[in-house]
Design an enzyme around this catalytic site. Structure first.
Site, PDB file in Angstrom:
ATOM      1  N   THR A  70       0.837  -1.207   0.000  1.00 37.55           N
ATOM      2  CA  THR A  70       0.000   0.000   0.000  1.00 37.55           C
ATOM      3  C   THR A  70       0.870   1.253   0.000  1.00 37.55           C
ATOM      4  O   THR A  70       0.618   2.188  -0.774  1.00 37.55           O
ATOM      5  CB  THR A  70      -0.957  -0.005   1.211  1.00 37.55           C
ATOM      6  OG1 THR A  70      -1.908  -1.049   1.024  1.00 37.55           O
ATOM      7  CG2 THR A  70      -1.686   1.316   1.347  1.00 37.55           C
ATOM      8  N   ASN A  74      -5.463  -9.149  -8.104  1.00 36.58           N
ATOM      9  CA  ASN A  74      -5.518  -9.920  -6.867  1.00 36.58           C
ATOM     10  C   ASN A  74      -6.752 -10.803  -6.762  1.00 36.58           C
ATOM     11  O   ASN A  74      -6.710 -11.863  -6.168  1.00 36.58           O
ATOM     12  CB  ASN A  74      -5.442  -8.975  -5.657  1.00 36.58           C
ATOM     13  CG  ASN A  74      -6.376  -7.793  -5.793  1.00 36.58           C
ATOM     14  OD1 ASN A  74      -6.428  -7.144  -6.830  1.00 36.58           O
ATOM     15  ND2 ASN A  74      -7.145  -7.522  -4.754  1.00 36.58           N
ATOM     16  N   GLN A  84       1.037  -8.969  -6.473  1.00 43.41           N
ATOM     17  CA  GLN A  84       0.552 -10.347  -6.643  1.00 43.41           C
ATOM     18  C   GLN A  84       1.407 -11.151  -7.619  1.00 43.41           C
ATOM     19  O   GLN A  84       1.371 -12.378  -7.606  1.00 43.41           O
ATOM     20  CB  GLN A  84      -0.901 -10.343  -7.124  1.00 43.41           C
ATOM     21  CG  GLN A  84      -1.898  -9.822  -6.109  1.00 43.41           C
ATOM     22  CD  GLN A  84      -2.053 -10.721  -4.882  1.00 43.41           C
ATOM     23  OE1 GLN A  84      -1.586 -11.869  -4.858  1.00 43.41           O
ATOM     24  NE2 GLN A  84      -2.695 -10.205  -3.851  1.00 43.41           N
ATOM     25  N   SER A 115       5.492  -6.436  -2.111  1.00 45.53           N
ATOM     26  CA  SER A 115       5.105  -6.636  -0.718  1.00 45.53           C
ATOM     27  C   SER A 115       5.746  -7.918  -0.205  1.00 45.53           C
ATOM     28  O   SER A 115       5.814  -8.917  -0.926  1.00 45.53           O
ATOM     29  CB  SER A 115       3.585  -6.736  -0.633  1.00 45.53           C
ATOM     30  OG  SER A 115       3.208  -7.277   0.604  1.00 45.53           O
ATOM     31  N   ALA A 116       6.192  -7.918   1.048  1.00 45.51           N
ATOM     32  CA  ALA A 116       6.876  -9.103   1.586  1.00 45.51           C
ATOM     33  C   ALA A 116       5.906 -10.214   1.966  1.00 45.51           C
ATOM     34  O   ALA A 116       6.185 -11.395   1.729  1.00 45.51           O
ATOM     35  CB  ALA A 116       7.709  -8.706   2.805  1.00 45.51           C
ATOM     36  N   HIS A 117       4.758  -9.837   2.550  1.00 53.87           N
ATOM     37  CA  HIS A 117       3.908 -10.891   3.104  1.00 53.87           C
ATOM     38  C   HIS A 117       3.149 -11.693   2.063  1.00 53.87           C
ATOM     39  O   HIS A 117       2.506 -12.680   2.391  1.00 53.87           O
ATOM     40  CB  HIS A 117       2.962 -10.314   4.170  1.00 53.87           C
ATOM     41  CG  HIS A 117       1.805  -9.540   3.626  1.00 53.87           C
ATOM     42  ND1 HIS A 117       0.549 -10.093   3.490  1.00 53.87           N
ATOM     43  CD2 HIS A 117       1.702  -8.274   3.175  1.00 53.87           C
ATOM     44  CE1 HIS A 117      -0.271  -9.174   2.995  1.00 53.87           C
ATOM     45  NE2 HIS A 117       0.398  -8.066   2.797  1.00 53.87           N
ATOM     46  N   THR A 154      13.394   5.458  10.294  1.00 54.74           N
ATOM     47  CA  THR A 154      14.387   4.441  10.654  1.00 54.74           C
ATOM     48  C   THR A 154      14.016   3.121  10.001  1.00 54.74           C
ATOM     49  O   THR A 154      12.862   2.687  10.063  1.00 54.74           O
ATOM     50  CB  THR A 154      14.446   4.284  12.192  1.00 54.74           C
ATOM     51  OG1 THR A 154      14.874   5.522  12.742  1.00 54.74           O
ATOM     52  CG2 THR A 154      15.390   3.179  12.609  1.00 54.74           C
ATOM     53  N   CYS A 183     -19.109  -8.374   0.676  1.00 55.09           N
ATOM     54  CA  CYS A 183     -19.745  -8.539   1.983  1.00 55.09           C
ATOM     55  C   CYS A 183     -18.737  -8.478   3.126  1.00 55.09           C
ATOM     56  O   CYS A 183     -19.028  -7.981   4.188  1.00 55.09           O
ATOM     57  CB  CYS A 183     -20.486  -9.863   2.045  1.00 55.09           C
ATOM     58  SG  CYS A 183     -22.253  -9.666   1.858  1.00 55.09           S
TER      59      CYS A 183
END
Lengths: 141, 389
Positions: B73, B152, B180, B200-202, B238, B326
């Site tokens: 993000t 995604n 993705q 993105s790492a995750h 940092t 939803c």
């Protein structure tokens, strides 16, 4: 707990009561649309002598809350007179389920509307004027 | 009960090797990477190594083209706002698509409030943008094109090479959200003409809260996070050394496994799809059958709403996600499926299965044993079903 379902909602979702149709229903209420993701159809059987709702069944296309509120409203109306049933508010349905997430409150409104729709269908068939009821708009609540 | 996690596009389970690599930086190695003493130098060395690993994964010509961020993000925000601000004197027009992740869509909406003009390109039934539409949308004021590498929700892969080539020809900055695609599709920014690319790492078995952005040398971009001189003056704050090390390790492993792992996932996914379509009638595949991430499959189950399927699968230990909004706080069907002109009722009944490296054939067989009765039971409850019988 924002967005999470209560145990009671999950219980009704897992084992919904009164799923199905009533072939010779005295009233049918149809509400909702697929854009919002919920469609409810509520069937009632009414004893014309004392206007007691003797049976109620439903078919619902929708999320967990839509199915649970459908199930709960059918439970709540059984054995009630039409007059009593009309007093069931969406909040009563939600409360009976241990509450609903804010974003799902509209499902309880839908259940109330389906019930009023079914009752009005019954009244119409019997040449009686329909009941006007204001519904709380909780769609974007 | 068996647990089957099929929501890897939402996030992945961090790898043991990644956690092991990170641990020292939460215990013994705690120096600030900007400090010159030996404590700081040890952290700095780890950050530098991670930068090289991420650069290698995407084929960046220099590690200095990698800027660490807090995740996808932030990378998207940085790319879109950073370029928009830097090039404000040149123009005010941004082109993106109607199927982007919210990180890009809502950043564009925020810029529109500040007076920028944004074009949201339509997509076809598979979710792919048309290059001619893009050509027509370009004006003399266009300063940025931001189009995702792969979607995604559906896994559909956009023609990023063609888009990048067009952007280059027109001299317009091109950002692609590759969150993705990384680790699932092999690509190289030496041949892919993207100026900015979000990571993105995750999503690649690394930690949450860590990400990066590739910034091609010479790209004009303003910082959005102001403060110290960190990250070559592009992103103050940092360094999150532990997270960065985790991202580096995840990138290193992804680079090693890119030739084998995606194929394995694709075979499993296709096995699951075949099983679903042979056992369950009235389904549709949302997204392109071939131009698609190897781990992703978005299936529409007609006459049903997605959340009820998802919750039932959850009760059986299977984690998936719904294309229907939803769960995400709005009631409208997914903006991606809507942009693909999928009928609202059909879009509501869509489920995303996204596989990961832990999944096995036994997992797929388990899903194939629990899913058909769920669908059958829910359809019998659905007032829409009888029409389609």
């Amino acid at each position: 707990m924002e967005g999470q379902y209560s145990d009671k909602v999950m219980e009704h979702f897992r084992n919904p009561r009164n799923v199905g149709e009533i072939a010779d229903a005295d009233g049918i209420g149809n509400v909702g649309n697929p854009v919002c993701g919920d469609i409810m159809r509520l069937y009632i059987k009414v004893d014309p002598k004392d206007e007691i709702i003797t049976d109620a069944k439903f078919k619902t296309f929708g999320c967990g809350a839509a199915i649970a509120t459908s199930s709960m409203v059918t439970e709540l109306v059984k054995g009630k007179t039409i007059e009593e049933a009309l007093k069931i508010s969406n909040h009563a349905v939600a409360e009976a389920l241990g509450g609903l997430p804010k974003i799902k409150m509209h499902c309880s409104v839908l259940a109330e509307q389906a019930l009023v729709g079914a009752i009005n269908d019954y009244l119409k068939k019997h040449g009686k004027p329909p009941i006007a009821k204001n519904f709380k708009d909780e769609h974007e609540a | 009960m068996r647990k089957v996690y099929l929501d890897n596009n939402a996030t992945t389970r961090m790898r043991e090797e990644v956690l092991d690599a990170m641990m020292p930086f939460y215990k013994d190695v705690y120096g600030n990477a900007s400090s010159i003493h030996q404590f700081g130098r040890r952290s700095r060395a780890a950050v530098d190594k991670a930068r090289q690993d991420v650069a290698r994964l995407i084929g960046a010509s220099s590690p200095e083209e990698i800027i660490f961020t807090s995740g996808g993000t932030e990378s998207d925000n940085f790319a879109v706002k950073g370029v928009a601000h830097a090039l404000r004197s040149k123009g005010d027009h941004i082109i993106t698509t109607s199927v982007e992740h919210s990180a890009v869509l809502n950043t564009c909406k925020a810029l529109a409030k500040d007076g920028y003009k944004v074009t949201y390109l339509p997509v076809d039934g598979y979710g792919i943008v048309n290059i001619d539409d893009l050509k027509k949308a370009v004006t003399a004021k266009t300063i940025l094109i931001s189009i995702m590498y792969a979607n995604n929700e559906t896994g559909t892969v956009e023609p990023v090479a063609e888009i990048g080539a067009l952007a280059k020809e027109k001299g317009i900055c091109f950002h692609t959200d590759a969150v993705q695609a990384i680790g699932k599709i092999a690509f190289d920014v030496k041949s892919l003409p993207a100026d900015l690319l979000s990571i993105s790492a995750h999503k690649i078995y690394g930690p949450k809260g860590a990400g990066a952005i590739y910034v091609r040398k010479g790209t004009k971009i303003d910082a959005i996070m102001h403060g110290g001189h960190h990250e070559m003056n592009k992103r103050a704050g940092t360094e999150n050394v532990g997270g960065i090390v985790g991202l580096g390790k995840a990138a290193e492993l992804a680079a090693k496994e890119i030739s084998g792992e995606p194929r394995k996932l694709m075979e499993l996914r296709d096995y699951l799809y075949k099983g679903i379509t042979s056992k369950i009638p009235h389904t549709r595949l949302n997204g392109h059958p071939e131009k698609r991430l190897p781990n992703t499959m978005n299936v529409g189950f007609k006459y049903l709403e997605g959340e009820s399927i998802m919750l039932n699968l959850d009760m059986e230990g299977v984690a998936v996600s719904t294309g229907s909004a939803c769960t995400s706080g709005t009631l409208e069907p997914s903006h991606v499926l809507t942009a693909m002109a999928i009928d609202a009722a059909d879009a509501q009944g869509s489920i995303r299965f996204s596989l990961g490296r832990d999944n096995t054939k036994e997992d797929m067989d388990y899903v194939l044993s629990v899913l058909p009765p769920i669908i059958q039971r829910l359809r019998e409850m659905s007032p829409l079903y009888e029409k389609g019988k």
